[in-house]
Each structure stands twice: as structure tokens, then as C-alpha cells.
Write a protein that holds these residues in place. Structure first.
Motif, PDB file in Angstrom:
ATOM      1  N   SER A  92      33.268 -22.687 -78.230  1.00 36.38           N
ATOM      2  CA  SER A  92      31.863 -22.375 -77.965  1.00 36.38           C
ATOM      3  C   SER A  92      31.699 -21.376 -76.824  1.00 36.38           C
ATOM      4  O   SER A  92      30.590 -21.017 -76.485  1.00 36.38           O
ATOM      5  CB  SER A  92      31.061 -23.652 -77.676  1.00 36.38           C
ATOM      6  N   LEU A  93      32.798 -20.920 -76.247  1.00 32.37           N
ATOM      7  CA  LEU A  93      32.766 -19.924 -75.180  1.00 32.37           C
ATOM      8  C   LEU A  93      33.186 -18.580 -75.755  1.00 32.37           C
ATOM      9  O   LEU A  93      34.345 -18.368 -76.110  1.00 32.37           O
ATOM     10  CB  LEU A  93      33.723 -20.336 -74.051  1.00 32.37           C
ATOM     11  N   GLY A  94      32.219 -17.674 -75.904  1.00 35.92           N
ATOM     12  CA  GLY A  94      32.485 -16.329 -76.402  1.00 35.92           C
ATOM     13  C   GLY A  94      32.571 -15.362 -75.235  1.00 35.92           C
ATOM     14  O   GLY A  94      31.734 -15.398 -74.334  1.00 35.92           O
ATOM     15  N   TYR A  95      33.588 -14.480 -75.243  1.00 35.35           N
ATOM     16  CA  TYR A  95      33.783 -13.575 -74.109  1.00 35.35           C
ATOM     17  C   TYR A  95      34.310 -12.230 -74.585  1.00 35.35           C
ATOM     18  O   TYR A  95      34.831 -12.094 -75.686  1.00 35.35           O
ATOM     19  CB  TYR A  95      34.698 -14.196 -73.048  1.00 35.35           C
ATOM     20  N   THR A  96      34.147 -11.222 -73.731  1.00 32.96           N
ATOM     21  CA  THR A  96      34.476  -9.849 -74.096  1.00 32.96           C
ATOM     22  C   THR A  96      35.948  -9.507 -73.896  1.00 32.96           C
ATOM     23  O   THR A  96      36.392  -8.441 -74.323  1.00 32.96           O
ATOM     24  CB  THR A  96      33.632  -8.849 -73.282  1.00 32.96           C
ATOM     25  N   ASN A  97      36.718 -10.358 -73.272  1.00 33.12           N
ATOM     26  CA  ASN A  97      38.129 -10.085 -72.977  1.00 33.12           C
ATOM     27  C   ASN A  97      38.910  -9.763 -74.242  1.00 33.12           C
ATOM     28  O   ASN A  97      38.666 -10.338 -75.298  1.00 33.12           O
ATOM     29  CB  ASN A  97      38.774 -11.309 -72.312  1.00 33.12           C
ATOM     30  N   GLU A  98      39.864  -8.848 -74.123  1.00 35.48           N
ATOM     31  CA  GLU A  98      40.730  -8.465 -75.245  1.00 35.48           C
ATOM     32  C   GLU A  98      41.917  -9.425 -75.309  1.00 35.48           C
ATOM     33  O   GLU A  98      42.961  -9.183 -74.711  1.00 35.48           O
ATOM     34  CB  GLU A  98      41.220  -7.021 -75.085  1.00 35.48           C
ATOM     35  N   VAL A  99      41.746 -10.516 -76.018  1.00 39.54           N
ATOM     36  CA  VAL A  99      42.794 -11.515 -76.175  1.00 39.54           C
ATOM     37  C   VAL A  99      43.710 -11.064 -77.303  1.00 39.54           C
ATOM     38  O   VAL A  99      43.244 -10.743 -78.395  1.00 39.54           O
ATOM     39  CB  VAL A  99      42.182 -12.898 -76.472  1.00 39.54           C
ATOM     40  N   LYS A 100      45.007 -11.040 -77.027  1.00 33.27           N
ATOM     41  CA  LYS A 100      45.985 -10.600 -78.028  1.00 33.27           C
ATOM     42  C   LYS A 100      46.669 -11.799 -78.676  1.00 33.27           C
ATOM     43  O   LYS A 100      46.680 -12.905 -78.122  1.00 33.27           O
ATOM     44  CB  LYS A 100      47.023  -9.705 -77.360  1.00 33.27           C
ATOM     45  N   ILE A 101      47.271 -11.558 -79.834  1.00 30.77           N
ATOM     46  CA  ILE A 101      48.020 -12.617 -80.515  1.00 30.77           C
ATOM     47  C   ILE A 101      49.084 -13.135 -79.564  1.00 30.77           C
ATOM     48  O   ILE A 101      49.803 -12.360 -78.928  1.00 30.77           O
ATOM     49  CB  ILE A 101      48.647 -12.078 -81.811  1.00 30.77           C
ATOM     50  N   GLY A 102      49.183 -14.439 -79.446  1.00 28.48           N
ATOM     51  CA  GLY A 102      50.142 -15.075 -78.552  1.00 28.48           C
ATOM     52  C   GLY A 102      49.508 -15.599 -77.275  1.00 28.48           C
ATOM     53  O   GLY A 102      50.109 -16.393 -76.561  1.00 28.48           O
ATOM     54  N   MET A 103      48.278 -15.170 -76.974  1.00 27.95           N
ATOM     55  CA  MET A 103      47.609 -15.628 -75.755  1.00 27.95           C
ATOM     56  C   MET A 103      46.850 -16.937 -75.957  1.00 27.95           C
ATOM     57  O   MET A 103      46.320 -17.502 -74.999  1.00 27.95           O
ATOM     58  CB  MET A 103      46.670 -14.545 -75.213  1.00 27.95           C
ATOM     59  N   SER A 104      46.824 -17.438 -77.187  1.00 28.17           N
ATOM     60  CA  SER A 104      46.153 -18.710 -77.459  1.00 28.17           C
ATOM     61  C   SER A 104      46.783 -19.815 -76.626  1.00 28.17           C
ATOM     62  O   SER A 104      48.000 -19.871 -76.468  1.00 28.17           O
ATOM     63  CB  SER A 104      46.265 -19.076 -78.938  1.00 28.17           C
ATOM     64  N   GLY A 105      45.938 -20.672 -76.086  1.00 25.59           N
ATOM     65  CA  GLY A 105      46.405 -21.773 -75.252  1.00 25.59           C
ATOM     66  C   GLY A 105      46.496 -21.416 -73.788  1.00 25.59           C
ATOM     67  O   GLY A 105      46.687 -22.283 -72.949  1.00 25.59           O
ATOM     68  N   GLY A 106      46.327 -20.143 -73.473  1.00 24.32           N
ATOM     69  CA  GLY A 106      46.360 -19.709 -72.083  1.00 24.32           C
ATOM     70  C   GLY A 106      45.044 -20.009 -71.379  1.00 24.32           C
ATOM     71  O   GLY A 106      44.012 -20.225 -72.009  1.00 24.32           O
ATOM     72  N   PRO A 107      45.055 -19.994 -70.056  1.00 23.03           N
ATOM     73  CA  PRO A 107      43.851 -20.320 -69.289  1.00 23.03           C
ATOM     74  C   PRO A 107      42.838 -19.181 -69.245  1.00 23.03           C
ATOM     75  O   PRO A 107      43.185 -18.008 -69.381  1.00 23.03           O
ATOM     76  CB  PRO A 107      44.405 -20.596 -67.894  1.00 23.03           C
ATOM     77  N   ILE A 108      41.589 -19.556 -69.043  1.00 25.20           N
ATOM     78  CA  ILE A 108      40.503 -18.621 -68.767  1.00 25.20           C
ATOM     79  C   ILE A 108      39.959 -19.005 -67.395  1.00 25.20           C
ATOM     80  O   ILE A 108      39.549 -20.156 -67.190  1.00 25.20           O
ATOM     81  CB  ILE A 108      39.373 -18.721 -69.816  1.00 25.20           C
ATOM     82  N   PHE A 109      39.975 -18.057 -66.472  1.00 21.57           N
ATOM     83  CA  PHE A 109      39.503 -18.299 -65.109  1.00 21.57           C
ATOM     84  C   PHE A 109      38.225 -17.534 -64.832  1.00 21.57           C
ATOM     85  O   PHE A 109      38.045 -16.421 -65.323  1.00 21.57           O
ATOM     86  CB  PHE A 109      40.557 -17.841 -64.087  1.00 21.57           C
ATOM     87  N   ASN A 110      37.351 -18.111 -63.985  1.00 19.52           N
ATOM     88  CA  ASN A 110      36.181 -17.362 -63.541  1.00 19.52           C
ATOM     89  C   ASN A 110      36.555 -16.546 -62.299  1.00 19.52           C
ATOM     90  O   ASN A 110      37.709 -16.569 -61.860  1.00 19.52           O
ATOM     91  CB  ASN A 110      34.975 -18.288 -63.307  1.00 19.52           C
ATOM     92  N   ALA A 111      35.586 -15.842 -61.725  1.00 16.34           N
ATOM     93  CA  ALA A 111      35.847 -14.958 -60.590  1.00 16.34           C
ATOM     94  C   ALA A 111      36.311 -15.711 -59.346  1.00 16.34           C
ATOM     95  O   ALA A 111      36.972 -15.141 -58.480  1.00 16.34           O
ATOM     96  CB  ALA A 111      34.598 -14.136 -60.273  1.00 16.34           C
TER      97      ALA A 111
END
Length: 115
Positions: free
Chosen positions: A37-56
């Protein structure tokens, strides 16, 4: 919306982790399947699934899951309750990468700890 984010992960074929900057684009009132449910503009590449998302501030706010531009014909943008987004919302959804907010993950974990 517009909060700065950093997605982190190990893209397929890379030997080092990558950091993808971007911003919160959408925070859906109801989730897509699997808690997205969190949509973001970052360019996530194949293989980055499961990685963290940090705020500022460096706080963990989510977990990477899906990259941008998935084919809407495969119903990846239908909500958990089987309803469909409006055409305007769908356009934004397709242009967004998707993650699971940490709040949804923590709810899942707490509900399964006693199981």
C-alpha cells in the motif's frame, strides 16, 4: 505525500547494495494483495525486493516489493477486497514502485507470534 525515501537492496547481478532515492507517491487507504500500500517514485530494480525503505530521518518505514510499470492486465493493482482503482489512480499506481508499510508488517508479525 512527497516525503523523501531511500530504497535499499541488492539488484540482481550486483556485488554491492544499491540505494535508490525517491519520494512517497501514494499511501493507499486499503491494501493491494500481500499488504502492498506504499507507492513511491524510487527506481527499484529486480533483486531489491525484501530490502528496507527508509525515510529522511533514517527510520524504517517499509519493505521493498515491486518495481514500476507492471502490466495492469495481470490484476496486480486490484485491492485485497477485489475492487479496482479508478482510471486516474491506476495511472499513478502503474508509475509507482510498491512496498509494504512497516505498520502492516508489524500487525502481521504480532498476530502470528502467539500462533
Amino acid at each position: 505525500m512527497g516525503e523523501p525515501l531511500r530504497s535499499v537492496g541488492f539488484p540482481a547481478g550486483a556485488e554491492v547494495w544499491a540505494v535508490a532515492p525517491g519520494f512517497v507517491e501514494l499511501l493507499l487507504p486499503k491494501s493491494l494483495p500481500q499488504g502492498y500500500s506504499l507507492g513511491y517514485t524510487n527506481e527499484v530494480k529486480i533483486g531489491m525486493s525484501g530490502g528496507p525503505i527508509f525515510n529522511a530521518k533514517g527510520f524504517l518505514v517499509g519493505i521493498n516489493g515491486r518495481g514500476k510499470y507492471r502490466d495492469p492486465d495481470f490484476e496486480v493493482y486490484a485491492f485485497e477486497d477485489a475492487t479496482e482503482p479508478t482510471a486516474e489512480l491506476l495511472e499513478k499506481m502503474v508509475k509507482s514502485s510498491w512496498g509494504i508499510p512497516i505498520s502492516i508488517y508489524l500487525q502481521f508479525v504480532s498476530s502470528h507470534l502467539g500462533s
